[in-house]
Design an enzyme around this catalytic site. Structure first.
Site: not given
Ligand code: THU
Length: 140
Positions: A47, A56, A58, A94, A97
């Site tokens: 983040e 993310c 992925e 998401c 990704c």
């Molecule tokens: N996030 C991921 O890393 N992968 C997912 O499949 C869904 C969301 C992360 C993004 C962010 O850092 C946190 O989860 C909340 O959305």
């Protein structure tokens, strides 16, 4: 893919999740990407104080792999939940990704493994999670 291979990939995803950098959402995700050659690339979500630069898990895994020259992938395992979670719900990739997967993966062959634990998982193809996606073929 056999159960043993799937379970190894899920274990790798849980290990990847431990590296998540999540001071804002406190939601930690881990991914483990299997290449056709049998290599595994881990990814976690990273983040950012400006929020939108967040990456993310992925995509971290994909970008690590692609930047090392990998182009062919078999499967990805994904696990995610709140920082202090001891039990997990399904954490589906998401849309952004899924689009990155579409760039490098065959939609009917690439498997997306969502896991709540090493033994509890569901397997989808990319086509199931991104029907009628836009990909490299559309530009030919
Ligand atoms: N996030 C991921 O890393 N992968 C997912 O499949 C869904 C969301 C992360 C993004 C962010 O850092 C946190 O989860 C909340 O959305």
């Amino acid at each position: 893919m056999n159960n043993e291979r799937i379970e190894t990939l899920i274990e790798e995803a849980f290990a990847a999740r431990k590296m998540a950098y999540t001071p804002y959402s406190h939601f930690q995700v881990g991914a483990a990407l299997l290449t056709e050659k049998g290599g595994i690339y881990r990814g976690c979500n990273i983040e950012n104080a400006a929020y939108t630069p967040t990456n993310c898990a992925e995509r971290t895994a994909f970008f690590k792999a692609v930047s090392e020259g990998e182009r062919s992938f078999t499967a990805i395992a994904v696990v995610g939940g709140p920082e202090e979670a001891s039990e997990f719900d399904w954490c589906a990739p998401c849309g952004v990704c899924r689009q990155v997967m579409k760039e490098f993966c065959h939609e009917d062959a690439f498997q997306i493994i969502l896991a709540r634990s090493v033994k509890e998982y569901k397997v989808y193809t990319l086509a199931e999670l991104l029907p009628m996606g836009f990909g490299p073929d559309n530009l030919q």
